[in-house]
Design an enzyme around this catalytic site. Structure first.
Site, PDB file in Angstrom:
ATOM      1  N   TRP A 103       0.826  -1.215   0.000  1.00 50.11           N
ATOM      2  CA  TRP A 103       0.000   0.000   0.000  1.00 50.11           C
ATOM      3  C   TRP A 103       0.855   1.257   0.000  1.00 50.11           C
ATOM      4  O   TRP A 103       0.503   2.258  -0.629  1.00 50.11           O
ATOM      5  CB  TRP A 103      -0.970  -0.030   1.184  1.00 50.11           C
ATOM      6  CG  TRP A 103      -1.817  -1.259   1.164  1.00 50.11           C
ATOM      7  CD1 TRP A 103      -1.800  -2.295   2.047  1.00 50.11           C
ATOM      8  CD2 TRP A 103      -2.766  -1.619   0.149  1.00 50.11           C
ATOM      9  NE1 TRP A 103      -2.685  -3.265   1.661  1.00 50.11           N
ATOM     10  CE2 TRP A 103      -3.293  -2.884   0.506  1.00 50.11           C
ATOM     11  CE3 TRP A 103      -3.228  -0.999  -1.014  1.00 50.11           C
ATOM     12  CZ2 TRP A 103      -4.258  -3.533  -0.272  1.00 50.11           C
ATOM     13  CZ3 TRP A 103      -4.187  -1.648  -1.793  1.00 50.11           C
ATOM     14  CH2 TRP A 103      -4.697  -2.893  -1.418  1.00 50.11           C
ATOM     15  N   ASP A 171      -0.932   6.980   6.622  1.00 54.43           N
ATOM     16  CA  ASP A 171      -2.058   6.112   6.294  1.00 54.43           C
ATOM     17  C   ASP A 171      -2.232   5.177   7.490  1.00 54.43           C
ATOM     18  O   ASP A 171      -1.382   4.332   7.763  1.00 54.43           O
ATOM     19  CB  ASP A 171      -1.737   5.329   5.015  1.00 54.43           C
ATOM     20  CG  ASP A 171      -2.786   4.279   4.669  1.00 54.43           C
ATOM     21  OD1 ASP A 171      -3.749   4.101   5.437  1.00 54.43           O
ATOM     22  OD2 ASP A 171      -2.631   3.616   3.618  1.00 54.43           O
ATOM     23  N   LYS A 195     -11.408  -1.505   7.861  1.00 53.49           N
ATOM     24  CA  LYS A 195     -10.583  -2.467   8.590  1.00 53.49           C
ATOM     25  C   LYS A 195     -10.799  -2.410  10.098  1.00 53.49           C
ATOM     26  O   LYS A 195     -10.518  -3.382  10.788  1.00 53.49           O
ATOM     27  CB  LYS A 195      -9.103  -2.238   8.272  1.00 53.49           C
ATOM     28  CG  LYS A 195      -8.756  -2.476   6.801  1.00 53.49           C
ATOM     29  CD  LYS A 195      -7.287  -2.265   6.545  1.00 53.49           C
ATOM     30  CE  LYS A 195      -6.946  -2.396   5.080  1.00 53.49           C
ATOM     31  NZ  LYS A 195      -7.218  -3.718   4.522  1.00 53.49           N
TER      32      LYS A 195
END
Length: 368
Positions: A103, A171, A195
């Protein structure tokens, strides 16, 4: 169903049962209005109030100062990966990216389209099994971007680095509200909610006032963070239901005792599972011990015990063995294989204990 099901999915993932029940009820009748939340105008007072309350919950739980704005958007982090450099990285400016996983690399790739994005570290050659803290930082970077927790590889920044110049951007998708962070240390904190704090469909971006409006480019209206700040998240129809699920999840966390209380439980759950892996003869964790995540725990078979030509069949057997006990979604990410247990906020200690017992029993079966 004979066994209680524990969902170890990395995302979308387990949510508090209380939040799910309240969200389910709202689909039929939202706040005794006689109207489903799915059918109610986003400009109605009940929805506006719900958005304001959700923002307030976030501010209270995370300690977000008043000089930060909060933006709720759809599109996932895959959209934010381009929106963030579009809004914060000028064409001739530099940004540093710590490449600690897939990511982080996706964010880095998008940033390179807007300015001079540089890799401050890159542990791809080590399958991202550790975090390189010896960052190569630029003297004049606009910001330093880090991925707080690496869902696939199970590593986590336990101490955030400081940028040499500019501000820190993080992030926090997979450890959102799982542990306490000092928001004031960051210029931007963002993440997908699916999540840990909601269902799929909404992202949260927390932006320090004064950082926007400094790039010399025309930004499309919908991709300009200032558009959504000025419109109080109502410029277009927002992801109302996903924000409501977040609202209920944050309320659950607030009632639980807040981030301090849940962090204590999360660390206890992680310690329980890592201890089982460290003492196992059949299973072994893959992340460097000093960088282990408290949210995502990847593990594989011990190669000294399970032969390579037997591993695939035995993996299928283990997953079926676990599923029969109600332990689901334990298959590792397709890019790395093996197994992965995601033990987010709503995963109870009992679920982790059930997994530990399962690992032990399967080991006895393998070793005879």
């Amino acid at each position: 169903m004979a066994n209680k099901v524990y969902n170890f999915s990395a995302g979308p993932s387990v949510l508090p049962e209380q939040a799910l029940k309240e969200a389910s009820a709202a689909c039929i009748d939202f706040e005794n209005s006689g109207i489903s939340i799915l059918s109610m105008s986003h400009r109605s007072k009940p929805i506006e109030n719900m958005f304001a309350q959700t923002e307030q919950y976030l501010r209270e739980l995370m300690g977000i100062p008043e000089d930060y704005d909060i933006v709720f958007l759809g599109g996932g982090c895959s959209l934010l990966f381009c929106m963030l450099p579009m809004n914060f990285l000028d064409q001739n400016a530099t940004a540093d990216y710590a490449l600690t996983g897939v990511w982080a690399n996706k964010a880095y790739k998008e940033a390179k389209q807007f300015g001079n994005a540089l890799a401050a570290c890159d542990t791809k050659s080590e399958t991202y099994s550790r975090i390189d803290k010896n960052l190569k930082l630029s003297d004049n970077a606009s910001y330093l971007h880090v991925t707080a927790n690496n869902t696939i590889y199970g590593t986590e920044w336990h101490n955030f680095p400081k940028p040499k110049s500019g501000f820190l951007m993080a992030d926090v998708s997979s450890d959102f509200l799982a542990r306490k962070i000092n928001v004031s240390d960051f210029g931007v904190v963002y993440g997908g909610a699916q999540k840990n704090i909601s269902c799929a469909g909404v992202t949260v971006t927390i932006i320090k006032k004064g950082l926007l409006g400094k790039v010399n480019r025309t930004i499309p209206t919908m991709l300009n963070f200032q558009t959504h700040i000025d419109a109080a998240n109502m410029f277009n129809t927002p992801p109302v239901f996903a924000v409501y699920v977040m609202n209920r999840t944050l309320k659950w966390l607030k009632d639980f005792g807040g981030v301090d209380a849940i962090e204590k439980v999360n660390r206890s759950k992680a310690a329980l599972l890592y201890s089982a892996l460290d003492n196992s003869k059949v299973f072994v964790g893959t992340a460097a011990k000093e960088d282990r995540s408290i949210m995502n725990v990847p593990f594989v078979f011990n190669k000294d015990v399970v032969a390579a030509d037997k591993a695939d069949d035995l993996a299928k057997e283990f997953l079926e063995f676990a599923k029969a006990r109600g332990l689901q979604q334990l298959k590792g990410h397709r890019s790395v294989g093996g197994f992965r247990a995601s033990i987010y906020n709503a995963m109870p200690v009992e679920g982790v204990q059930a997994l530990v017992d399962c690992l032990g029993d399967f080991e006895k079966k393998v070793l005879g």
